[in-house]
Motif scaffolding. Structure first.
Motif, PDB file in Angstrom:
ATOM      1  N   LEU A  35     -46.758  23.180 -18.097  1.00 28.56           N
ATOM      2  CA  LEU A  35     -46.365  22.467 -19.556  1.00 28.56           C
ATOM      3  C   LEU A  35     -46.270  23.159 -20.792  1.00 28.56           C
ATOM      4  CD1 LEU A  35     -48.621  19.253 -18.621  1.00 28.56           C
ATOM      5  CD2 LEU A  35     -46.358  19.410 -18.170  1.00 28.56           C
ATOM      6  N   PHE A  36     -47.183  24.101 -20.688  1.00 31.90           N
ATOM      7  CA  PHE A  36     -47.229  24.870 -21.996  1.00 31.90           C
ATOM      8  C   PHE A  36     -45.684  25.575 -22.087  1.00 31.90           C
ATOM      9  CE2 PHE A  36     -47.857  28.783 -24.484  1.00 31.90           C
ATOM     10  CZ  PHE A  36     -48.226  28.169 -25.574  1.00 31.90           C
ATOM     11  N   ASN A  37     -45.583  26.262 -20.866  1.00 28.29           N
ATOM     12  CA  ASN A  37     -44.203  27.017 -20.948  1.00 28.29           C
ATOM     13  C   ASN A  37     -43.146  26.345 -21.026  1.00 28.29           C
ATOM     14  OD1 ASN A  37     -45.548  29.822 -20.833  1.00 28.29           O
ATOM     15  ND2 ASN A  37     -45.981  29.355 -18.630  1.00 28.29           N
ATOM     16  N   VAL A  38     -43.049  25.068 -20.569  1.00 24.39           N
ATOM     17  CA  VAL A  38     -41.932  24.338 -20.787  1.00 24.39           C
ATOM     18  C   VAL A  38     -41.522  23.850 -21.978  1.00 24.39           C
ATOM     19  CG1 VAL A  38     -40.843  21.892 -20.110  1.00 24.39           C
ATOM     20  CG2 VAL A  38     -41.882  23.243 -18.298  1.00 24.39           C
ATOM     21  N   GLY A  39     -42.596  23.588 -22.987  1.00 24.28           N
ATOM     22  CA  GLY A  39     -42.391  23.354 -24.213  1.00 24.28           C
ATOM     23  C   GLY A  39     -41.510  22.380 -24.532  1.00 24.28           C
ATOM     24  N   ASN A  40     -40.569  22.413 -25.325  1.00 22.27           N
ATOM     25  CA  ASN A  40     -39.491  21.506 -25.681  1.00 22.27           C
ATOM     26  C   ASN A  40     -38.294  21.729 -24.885  1.00 22.27           C
ATOM     27  OD1 ASN A  40     -41.220  20.072 -27.676  1.00 22.27           O
ATOM     28  ND2 ASN A  40     -40.546  21.812 -29.411  1.00 22.27           N
ATOM     29  N   ASN A  41     -38.362  22.617 -23.872  1.00 23.48           N
ATOM     30  CA  ASN A  41     -37.273  22.867 -23.189  1.00 23.48           C
ATOM     31  C   ASN A  41     -36.892  21.883 -22.057  1.00 23.48           C
ATOM     32  OD1 ASN A  41     -36.564  25.418 -24.681  1.00 23.48           O
ATOM     33  ND2 ASN A  41     -38.377  26.022 -23.830  1.00 23.48           N
ATOM     34  N   VAL A  42     -35.612  22.119 -21.475  1.00 26.58           N
ATOM     35  CA  VAL A  42     -35.378  21.166 -20.337  1.00 26.58           C
ATOM     36  C   VAL A  42     -34.877  22.505 -19.343  1.00 26.58           C
ATOM     37  CG1 VAL A  42     -33.743  19.794 -19.066  1.00 26.58           C
ATOM     38  CG2 VAL A  42     -34.375  19.399 -21.417  1.00 26.58           C
ATOM     39  N   SER A  75     -26.550  17.482 -13.137  1.00 23.85           N
ATOM     40  CA  SER A  75     -25.167  16.885 -12.834  1.00 23.85           C
ATOM     41  C   SER A  75     -24.193  17.909 -12.408  1.00 23.85           C
ATOM     42  CB  SER A  75     -24.663  16.271 -14.090  1.00 23.85           C
ATOM     43  OG  SER A  75     -24.224  17.440 -15.313  1.00 23.85           O
ATOM     44  N   VAL A  76     -24.382  19.134 -12.743  1.00 21.38           N
ATOM     45  CA  VAL A  76     -23.439  20.233 -12.296  1.00 21.38           C
ATOM     46  C   VAL A  76     -23.662  20.821 -10.756  1.00 21.38           C
ATOM     47  CG1 VAL A  76     -22.570  22.821 -12.923  1.00 21.38           C
ATOM     48  CG2 VAL A  76     -23.145  20.906 -14.704  1.00 21.38           C
ATOM     49  N   ASP A  77     -25.164  20.898 -10.493  1.00 23.86           N
ATOM     50  CA  ASP A  77     -25.516  21.351  -9.431  1.00 23.86           C
ATOM     51  C   ASP A  77     -26.649  20.420  -8.942  1.00 23.86           C
ATOM     52  OD1 ASP A  77     -26.562  22.604  -6.928  1.00 23.86           O
ATOM     53  OD2 ASP A  77     -27.204  24.683  -8.189  1.00 23.86           O
ATOM     54  N   ARG A  78     -26.132  19.540  -8.081  1.00 24.59           N
ATOM     55  CA  ARG A  78     -26.881  18.273  -7.728  1.00 24.59           C
ATOM     56  C   ARG A  78     -28.317  18.977  -6.719  1.00 24.59           C
ATOM     57  NH1 ARG A  78     -26.889  14.259 -10.168  1.00 24.59           N
ATOM     58  NH2 ARG A  78     -27.571  12.687  -8.558  1.00 24.59           N
ATOM     59  N   ARG A  79     -28.266  20.191  -6.254  1.00 24.18           N
ATOM     60  CA  ARG A  79     -29.559  20.582  -5.471  1.00 24.18           C
ATOM     61  C   ARG A  79     -30.698  21.004  -6.702  1.00 24.18           C
ATOM     62  NH1 ARG A  79     -26.685  25.698  -3.238  1.00 24.18           N
ATOM     63  NH2 ARG A  79     -25.699  25.544  -5.431  1.00 24.18           N
ATOM     64  N   ALA A  80     -30.246  21.319  -7.729  1.00 25.43           N
ATOM     65  CA  ALA A  80     -31.104  21.596  -9.064  1.00 25.43           C
ATOM     66  C   ALA A  80     -31.779  20.612  -9.615  1.00 25.43           C
ATOM     67  CB  ALA A  80     -30.413  22.600 -10.102  1.00 25.43           C
ATOM     68  N   VAL A  81     -33.058  20.416  -9.894  1.00 28.73           N
ATOM     69  CA  VAL A  81     -33.742  19.642 -10.621  1.00 28.73           C
ATOM     70  C   VAL A  81     -34.198  20.294 -11.804  1.00 28.73           C
ATOM     71  CG1 VAL A  81     -35.649  17.778 -10.849  1.00 28.73           C
ATOM     72  CG2 VAL A  81     -34.679  18.536  -8.481  1.00 28.73           C
ATOM     73  N   ARG A  82     -33.956  19.427 -13.164  1.00 25.57           N
ATOM     74  CA  ARG A  82     -34.416  19.854 -14.280  1.00 25.57           C
ATOM     75  C   ARG A  82     -35.589  18.977 -14.759  1.00 25.57           C
ATOM     76  NH1 ARG A  82     -31.002  23.531 -16.230  1.00 25.57           N
ATOM     77  NH2 ARG A  82     -30.951  22.893 -18.498  1.00 25.57           N
ATOM     78  N   VAL A  83     -36.461  19.679 -15.580  1.00 20.91           N
ATOM     79  CA  VAL A  83     -37.659  18.864 -15.874  1.00 20.91           C
ATOM     80  C   VAL A  83     -37.904  19.172 -17.197  1.00 20.91           C
ATOM     81  CG1 VAL A  83     -38.818  19.246 -13.733  1.00 20.91           C
ATOM     82  CG2 VAL A  83     -39.113  21.016 -15.404  1.00 20.91           C
ATOM     83  N   ARG A  84     -38.675  17.937 -18.026  1.00 17.84           N
ATOM     84  CA  ARG A  84     -38.927  18.201 -19.345  1.00 17.84           C
ATOM     85  C   ARG A  84     -40.158  17.488 -19.747  1.00 17.84           C
ATOM     86  NH1 ARG A  84     -37.461  13.064 -21.536  1.00 17.84           N
ATOM     87  NH2 ARG A  84     -35.826  12.204 -20.443  1.00 17.84           N
ATOM     88  N   LEU A  85     -40.896  17.635 -20.715  1.00 15.82           N
ATOM     89  CA  LEU A  85     -42.097  17.013 -20.651  1.00 15.82           C
ATOM     90  C   LEU A  85     -42.058  15.674 -21.187  1.00 15.82           C
ATOM     91  CD1 LEU A  85     -44.244  19.587 -22.775  1.00 15.82           C
ATOM     92  CD2 LEU A  85     -43.960  19.556 -20.283  1.00 15.82           C
ATOM     93  N   THR A  86     -42.921  14.690 -20.840  1.00 12.48           N
ATOM     94  CA  THR A  86     -43.162  13.450 -21.283  1.00 12.48           C
ATOM     95  C   THR A  86     -43.843  13.669 -22.513  1.00 12.48           C
ATOM     96  OG1 THR A  86     -45.126  12.970 -19.973  1.00 12.48           O
ATOM     97  CG2 THR A  86     -42.994  12.261 -18.962  1.00 12.48           C
ATOM     98  N   GLU A  87     -44.210  12.365 -23.142  1.00 14.16           N
ATOM     99  CA  GLU A  87     -45.152  12.515 -24.296  1.00 14.16           C
ATOM    100  C   GLU A  87     -46.482  12.797 -23.707  1.00 14.16           C
ATOM    101  OE1 GLU A  87     -47.076  12.862 -27.893  1.00 14.16           O
ATOM    102  OE2 GLU A  87     -44.770  12.597 -27.543  1.00 14.16           O
ATOM    103  N   ARG A  88     -47.096  12.478 -22.874  1.00 16.44           N
ATOM    104  CA  ARG A  88     -48.112  12.814 -22.226  1.00 16.44           C
ATOM    105  C   ARG A  88     -48.370  14.452 -21.818  1.00 16.44           C
ATOM    106  NH1 ARG A  88     -51.100  10.706 -16.488  1.00 16.44           N
ATOM    107  NH2 ARG A  88     -53.144  11.087 -17.201  1.00 16.44           N
ATOM    108  N   GLY A  89     -47.380  14.534 -21.571  1.00 13.34           N
ATOM    109  CA  GLY A  89     -47.192  16.275 -21.074  1.00 13.34           C
ATOM    110  C   GLY A  89     -47.311  17.126 -22.407  1.00 13.34           C
ATOM    111  N   ALA A  90     -46.350  16.502 -23.578  1.00 13.79           N
ATOM    112  CA  ALA A  90     -46.593  17.276 -24.624  1.00 13.79           C
ATOM    113  C   ALA A  90     -47.821  17.241 -25.381  1.00 13.79           C
ATOM    114  CB  ALA A  90     -45.705  16.536 -25.717  1.00 13.79           C
TER     115      ALA A  90
END
Length: 169
Positions: free
Chosen positions: A61-68, A104-119
């Motif tokens: 979670l720390f390393n994701v930060g505000n990124n996707v 949307s470009v590569d359907r095999r890849a999953v992109r993640v981002r933090l929720t407020e709880r993760g933040a």
């Protein structure tokens, strides 16, 4: 086919006197420091009563930060000892710490981002690291400029190891 190293090369016998021992100590220290970091995070969470997340997941979670990010990008940003990044991401999504969506470009890849709880968990870890940085500076654990030198040395070691991996293939 490459020649295999001789016994003396494989054992480090050609290393300068004392260097092999110091190098092995450094390897051991890096591993112990990582384990200790996980223990420090675990203790902080126990103190705060956070029981549904482990230290490796907190570092994710720390390393994701505000990124996707994709799982692969996240794995390349940090070292998650003995862990399966995909499994931990799945658990973080299930626990409501992360959102995930197919790219949307590569359907095999999953992109993640933090929720407020993760933040919130990310802020706990960031605050912990900030307190540690202040304590280290206040106690003069590492004199002025020393942390910069240590980081430069570790980057050089990282570069050497990366070069060795690339050399193999």
């Amino acid at each position: 086919m490459k020649d295999l190293p001789t016994r003396s090369e494989a054992s480090g016998a050609d290393a300068p006197d004392g260097f092999l021992g110091s190098y092995l100590e450094t390897l051991s220290m890096v591993e112990r420091l990582h384990r200790l970091l996980l223990d420090v995070i675990k203790d902080e969470f126990e103190r705060l009563g956070v029981i549904d997340i482990n230290p490796v997941q907190a570092l994710l979670l720390f390393n994701v930060g505000n990124n996707v990010l994709t799982a692969g990008e996240l794995k390349s940003r940090g070292y998650y000892q003995g862990s399966n990044v995909s499994y931990n991401l799945k658990k973080l999504v299930e626990a409501g710490y992360m959102h995930h969506e197919r790219c949307s470009v590569d359907r095999r890849a999953v992109r993640v981002r933090l929720t407020e709880r993760g933040a919130q968990i990310r802020r706990v870890v960031a605050d912990l690291f900030g307190r540690h940085a202040n304590g280290i500076a206040r106690r003069d654990v590492l004199p002025d400029g020393r942390i910069t030198e240590i980081n430069a040395d570790l980057r050089a070691l990282e570069s050497y190891w990366t070069e060795q991996i690339r050399y193999i293939y």
